[in-house]
Motif scaffolding. Structure first.
Motif, PDB file in Angstrom:
ATOM      1  N   HIS A 247     -45.450-104.165 -41.357  1.00  0.00           N
ATOM      2  CA  HIS A 247     -44.814-103.401 -42.183  1.00  0.00           C
ATOM      3  C   HIS A 247     -45.804-102.056 -42.783  1.00  0.00           C
ATOM      4  CE1 HIS A 247     -41.665-106.462 -43.462  1.00  0.00           C
ATOM      5  NE2 HIS A 247     -41.548-106.251 -42.052  1.00  0.00           N
TER       6      HIS A 247
ATOM      7  N   LEU B 189     -37.716-103.573 -41.641  1.00  0.00           N
ATOM      8  CA  LEU B 189     -37.626-102.878 -42.793  1.00  0.00           C
ATOM      9  C   LEU B 189     -36.299-101.900 -42.961  1.00  0.00           C
ATOM     10  CD1 LEU B 189     -41.359-101.410 -42.415  1.00  0.00           C
ATOM     11  CD2 LEU B 189     -40.319-102.607 -44.060  1.00  0.00           C
TER      12      LEU B 189
ATOM     13  N   GLY C 242     -38.315 -97.395 -49.877  1.00  0.00           N
ATOM     14  CA  GLY C 242     -39.390 -97.537 -49.201  1.00  0.00           C
ATOM     15  C   GLY C 242     -40.635 -96.522 -49.635  1.00  0.00           C
TER      16      GLY C 242
END
Length: 146
Positions: free
Chosen positions: A44, A80, A106
């Motif tokens: 990620h 994500l 994010g």
């Protein structure tokens, strides 16, 4: 990070690199939890590190920048997207092309993680000294084939 080896033992470079990555990863996860932020896996982090608030990139470009396969990047992006940290929009050109960008959530998670990583690098610099840290960064930057 200070476990010492028995006298006369010279661990392989891979072991030393893994130890450093493990220290960064463990500290990052611990500090994210303390900050009340969900964890970020290394895959990620490879996505989030290459996006900013104003840019959208294809999965292929993200993979190129992160130095991973498109398949690996696609898996991380899919996770994500599911967490609401990324958004996808149709891209120009090919019918199946998509562009990936950060959502506000994010951006927040990336910014917290980036701050923690800066703090960890500073802590390492205090242990090694600023010149040694700069040399380590330079050596690691030059060491890997493009």
């Amino acid at each position: 990070m200070g476990a010492t080896e028995p006298s006369g033992v010279n661990p392989p470079l891979l072991t030393l690199l893994q130890r450093g990555v493990r220290w960064f990863s463990d500290e990052l996860l611990e500090r994210l939890e303390a900050a009340g932020v969900d964890p970020i896996t290394p895959s990620h982090a490879a996505v989030l590190a290459h996006l900013d608030r104003d840019s959208a990139l294809s999965i292929a470009e993200l993979a190129r920048r992160a130095g991973v396969t498109r398949q690996t990047m696609h898996r991380a992006v899919k996770q994500l997207l599911g967490e609401g940290l990324l958004a996808s929009t149709p891209g120009p050109g090919f019918p199946r092309s998509t562009l990936i960008k950060l959502t506000d959530a994010g951006c927040r998670r990336r910014d917290v993680a980036s701050g923690i990583l800066r703090d960890l690098e500073e802590a390492l610099g205090q242990q090694l000294g600023p010149a040694a840290l700069a040399e380590l960064r330079s050596n690691l930057t030059r060491a890997w084939p493009q």
